[in-house]
Design a protein around this motif. Structure first.
Motif, short mmCIF file in Angstrom:
data_model
loop_
_atom_site.label_atom_id
_atom_site.label_comp_id
_atom_site.label_asym_id
_atom_site.label_seq_id
_atom_site.Cartn_x
_atom_site.Cartn_y
_atom_site.Cartn_z
N ARG A 172 -12.80 10.75 -7.53
CA ARG A 172 -11.44 10.42 -7.82
C ARG A 172 -10.69 9.99 -6.62
NH1 ARG A 172 -8.01 10.25 -12.05
NH2 ARG A 172 -5.84 10.61 -11.55
N VAL A 191 6.81 -1.09 -7.10
CA VAL A 191 5.91 -2.12 -6.52
C VAL A 191 6.48 -3.45 -7.02
CG1 VAL A 191 3.82 -2.89 -7.43
CG2 VAL A 191 3.99 -0.52 -7.31
N THR A 231 0.86 -1.13 -0.11
CA THR A 231 0.01 -0.15 -0.03
C THR A 231 0.79 1.31 0.04
OG1 THR A 231 -1.30 -1.36 1.39
CG2 THR A 231 -2.26 1.02 1.00
N TYR A 242 -5.10 3.55 -12.51
CA TYR A 242 -5.42 5.01 -11.84
C TYR A 242 -5.31 6.01 -12.98
CZ TYR A 242 -5.99 8.49 -8.23
OH TYR A 242 -6.26 9.84 -7.42
N MET A 293 6.18 1.88 -10.86
CA MET A 293 6.04 0.35 -11.33
C MET A 293 6.94 -0.49 -10.68
SD MET A 293 3.06 -0.09 -12.36
CE MET A 293 2.59 1.09 -11.29
N SER A 351 2.20 1.90 -3.50
CA SER A 351 1.40 2.41 -4.13
C SER A 351 0.89 3.49 -4.17
CB SER A 351 0.03 1.56 -3.96
OG SER A 351 0.14 0.28 -4.09
N LEU A 352 1.02 4.51 -2.95
CA LEU A 352 0.95 5.80 -2.87
C LEU A 352 1.92 6.47 -3.56
CD1 LEU A 352 0.47 5.98 0.84
CD2 LEU A 352 -1.04 5.76 -1.05
N VAL A 405 -2.98 -0.55 -9.98
CA VAL A 405 -2.30 0.73 -9.69
C VAL A 405 -2.29 1.76 -10.99
CG1 VAL A 405 -0.18 1.92 -8.93
CG2 VAL A 405 -1.19 0.10 -7.79
N TYR A 420 2.45 6.07 -6.71
CA TYR A 420 1.68 6.27 -8.01
C TYR A 420 0.19 6.88 -7.85
CZ TYR A 420 0.91 4.84 -12.54
OH TYR A 420 0.45 4.89 -13.84
N LEU A 421 -0.32 6.69 -6.61
CA LEU A 421 -1.66 7.24 -6.49
C LEU A 421 -1.70 8.89 -5.94
CD1 LEU A 421 -3.15 4.22 -4.46
CD2 LEU A 421 -3.43 4.86 -6.98
N ILE A 425 -8.47 1.62 -4.42
CA ILE A 425 -7.34 0.89 -5.03
C ILE A 425 -6.41 0.53 -3.92
CG2 ILE A 425 -5.47 1.30 -6.34
CD1 ILE A 425 -7.15 2.44 -8.51
N ALA A 426 -6.32 1.44 -3.06
CA ALA A 426 -5.34 1.28 -1.82
C ALA A 426 -5.72 0.35 -1.15
CB ALA A 426 -4.95 2.59 -1.04
N ALA A 476 -8.78 6.33 -5.33
CA ALA A 476 -7.51 5.92 -4.94
C ALA A 476 -8.00 5.22 -3.70
CB ALA A 476 -6.92 7.27 -4.78
#
Lengths: 526, 526
Positions: free
Chosen positions: B125, A81, A58, B175, A78, A61-62, B172, A64-65, B132-133, B129
């Motif tokens: 949005r 990840v 998680t 997104y 990526m 992933s942040l 990911v 990217y998010l 997804i997380a 996020a």
């Protein structure tokens, strides 16, 4: 799995395939549920590890998010990840080994790839393509071959794999993309971020240390073996009828005691290897000698083959009558208990990080051996040869006569060792000497048992049992040596004689060479 | 590695660190060169495999380097390169297992990722996020936990890892990229291309089969053990002085014979698992029962612990005088040779894919046991109890008396089995009966040796040796059973008695349940 087999057996016996399949599907959730529950119950650290992986993923992933982070790193997030998924392992040692392997592999590959690109840069496009293809082929072949070398395979297999992967990706990409530099830079940064997250999660949040597992495994194996021998000897002299040939030895408590030990080589070596990556030090910045743990494991494995043979005596189809066994029951049980006690003492020595006193253990073993010896002598059935077996008419008896004197030497020195022990220091030199003498006594005991016990009939299987029991004492020596070495290498606390309230100081020079030797493989890699 | 140790020892003794390092660097090329050469010489298939990897990588690079191919696939060609690097393994089984795991893992992850995206598609949005997380966290935790389940770990560990990897990458990415579909499609195509190249290279170009390795390993282990026992028995009765306690047992030819066997569990099970992925069938589309090979290995391992104990008798510090050993030299050597012969016969049976005749082997063993028995009886030193040991005054003798009748039954039937063998069929039922009788005879022999050999002195260590030798015969039974099962499951050719030129047909019903059982794990995965 066992249930699985039973089920599939039943399936193929009578029911049709459709029915069988339906049956399988119906049973699946229950079976899967039970299996899943068991895994977590066996070792709750597994549950924690799973959550750690979830959190690490998680976090990564942040990158990217979250808008600001993404603007800094971009699409290459990526790679972070990917790194987390691949590098995060159960123990700190494994994670570090993978992470560092991945890091160094990537760096090395990137350097080589840029060198290749620099050389291929000059001439035309076709030539460049051919050059790249050749480079890929040569590096691919060489790298695959290098992975077969045992030393590389054992320590750096993953690093070499990542090297090959990164080299290919960069070299091939460079053909169509001009600014490979910046791509590579981003990629290395993100891989570094991924590795960092993994390391933080595994070192700082509920860490699992391979070294600790190895330490605990060694202790529990020593204790398992101790129980195993105790049960084995007791059962042999047990009056109730049960020692018939059991084929389903998987149910046997004795079998359980040595089962895991017999096939522990791979586990031990992997754990020792992973532990050697872990940043844990003794005082004075000496590394913990994990490889010595593996050596203790090897000595124990060797010892356990004798235990298997002893267990074989229980399951054997020839049995000495109970009446004869009963005559030596106490002495044999005592010897078995002494061996178990030594193993437990070794386990405690490792558990509490303190050295043990080999003399005291040897003395006790020695006393038990003498006890067995006199039991063999004292029985009325026994008719010894001339002069109580000491006439020098056979070669063995001649040797024995010679040993006898040595034995008497030791007998007088044994109690004195105990007395001295409570008040003064025993240097290594004199300790070695005392052990040497103890060994001599042991040998004398062995030959005496050999000669003495043979005079009465029907005891062959019992003779084999006794012989193995005595053999076991001889083999125990190697285990004791290895644990003693471990104690010295790992600077265990000095031995304290709790009963007397005094201290026997077992001093030895620092084993510099050994430590240096153990440092070599890991020092080379950092 | 050993040289390494010696070197590092010398280093730490006297020279300074700089000197030592220089010395290391100077020695490195020679050492590395020798090591590299050895790896290829040991198994030339390794060199071929390296070239195969090189070629596969070059082929996959062409996807990127050649204009028309690149136009079709584009940047995603990178995934094909990655797949080839990761999936290409030494044997067909391992490559197939990895390739299929990767393929299915990717497909499953892609489906789940799209499902996730579909659910997360509706609202705003920020919510997306967060969703997804959470999905990444939940799937990450669950997947990591599932990997601890033994069944999954053993068969599908890599597939689960790839599932997690792909799921995260797609979820990911989705997104920020709208057209995830087409990216995923391209990626799956390129991974498929990568897998295809790997499979073609490993199945069609000089394939290495895990199954073949397993087959050959089993044969060479049987033969190694046979040699080991032969040497062991001969050395025990050897007149020249050499059987003192050798601590450097790594040099020992006997030790070599069983060394690899003792720690073979992991290797065997991995090979059996990989082999079960290989598309090789017997006639009638039955799978080769690779798991039965692993079982034969387990039985052999169990058998080898007795060999270790026997070897221990050689190294023991108590020894029976040569003069006494000489009396039974021939019989013991004969028994040892018979055991070796049985092991060699089993090896040949597996090598030539033909069944063996358990009766003939048992008969020979039996004859050797009786020979040893009469040798023990015939010696002048021997004073038997009343009525030649058959007075029923002790429990064991009562049992023996009972068994005696059975033995006489068998003795009359033994030669007839041989005669019948050359002319008529032996059904399973009667064969089972005959083996049952043979076992009874064996047991009688054992108790006889027990009683008979005890009347003379100084033979305890020899008694232990003999006892272990006889024990070995008893344990050999399990090995024979497993090899027999293997023969039935793998439809080995029927046994032919070459000496008589006739055929003993050993017919049994098809072992349907066993085959079905063996199919379960791999059938579920394809």
């Amino acid at each position: 799995m066992a249930e699985n087999d039973v089920r599939s057996n039943r399936c193929s016996e009578g029911m049709g395939y459709v029915h069988c399949f339906a049956d399988k599907v119906k049973r699946f959730p229950g079976l899967a549920g039970r299996e899943t529950w068991k895994v977590g119950k066996e070792d709750p650290r597994r549950v924690i590890h799973s959550f750690k992986v979830g959190i690490a993923l998680t976090l990564v992933s942040l990158l990217y998010l979250m808008e600001p982070l993404f603007n800094g790193i971009g699409q290459n997030a990526m790679w972070a990840v990917m790194t987390v998924v691949v590098v995060m392992e159960f123990t700190v040692g494994a994670t570090l080994s993978k992470g560092l392997n991945r890091g160094f592999g990537t760096l090395l590959a990137a350097s080589l790839a840029f060198l290749t690109e620099y050389i291929a840069d000059a001439p035309g496009r076709i030539f460049r393509a051919v050059f790249i293809a050749i480079a890929v082929f040569v590096i691919g072949t060489m790298t695959s071959y290098v992975r077969f070398i045992p030393y590389i395979k054992k320590n750096y297999d993953y690093g070499v794999l990542i090297f090959l992967l990164t080299f290919n990706l960069i070299t091939v990409s460079s053909y169509r993309i001009d600014d490979v530099w910046s791509i590579a830079e981003d990629r290395i940064t993100t891989i570094a971020i991924g590795c960092a997250i993994c390391l933080v999660m595994s070192i700082l949040v509920f860490p699992n240390w391979s070294g600790e597992d190895l330490h605990n495994n060694t202790i529990s194996r020593l204790e398992g073996l101790a129980n195993c021998i105790q049960v084995c000897v007791r059962e042999y002299f047990n009056d109730s009828e049960e020692s018939t040939c059991q084929d389903d030895s998987s149910e046997d408590p004795i079998y359980k005691g040595y089962k895991t030990l017999l096939d522990s080589k791979t586990t031990d070596e992997t754990l020792a290897l992973q532990a050697s990556w872990e940043p844990r030090y003794l005082r004075y910045f000496h590394r913990i000698p994990w490889h010595q743990y593996a050596k203790v494991g090897a000595a124990l494995r060797y010892f356990s083959y004798t235990v298997v043979a002893l267990h074989g005596c229980l399951q054997s189809e020839i049995q000495t009558p109970k009446s004869i066994r009963a005559l030596y029951k106490d002495s044999c049980i005592r010897l078995g208990e002494e061996v178990s006690k030594v193993l437990r003492e070794l386990a405690n020595s490792i558990r509490n990080n303190r050295q043990f006193s080999p003399e005291m253990l040897s003395n006790n073993l020695n006393a038990a051996l003498q006890d067995l010896n006199s039991a063999l002598k004292s029985q009325p059935q026994l008719v010894l040869g001339s002069k109580n077996g000491r006439a020098t008419n056979t070669p063995i008896q001649a040797v024995q006569h010679h040993d006898q004197k040595l034995e008497e030497d030791t007998r007088t020195s044994s109690p004195s060792v105990k007395n001295i022990g409570s008040s003064s220091r025993l240097g290594c030199r004199s300790r070695e000497h005392s052990r040497e003498l103890t060994k001599k006594v042991l040998r004398t005991q062995l030959s005496k048992i050999a000669i003495v016990s043979l005079e009465f009939s029907e005891a062959l299987p019992f003779a084999a049992f006794t012989s193995l029991l005595v053999e076991m004492v001889a083999k125990l020596d190697r285990v004791m040596d290895e644990v003693e070495d471990l104690g010295r290498m790992a600077y265990f606390r000095e031995f304290e004689d709790v009963e007397n309230g005094d201290k026997i100081v077992v001093t030895c020079e620092k084993p510099k060479t050994d430590i240096a030797q153990n440092d070599v493989p890991s020092a080379g890699s950092e």
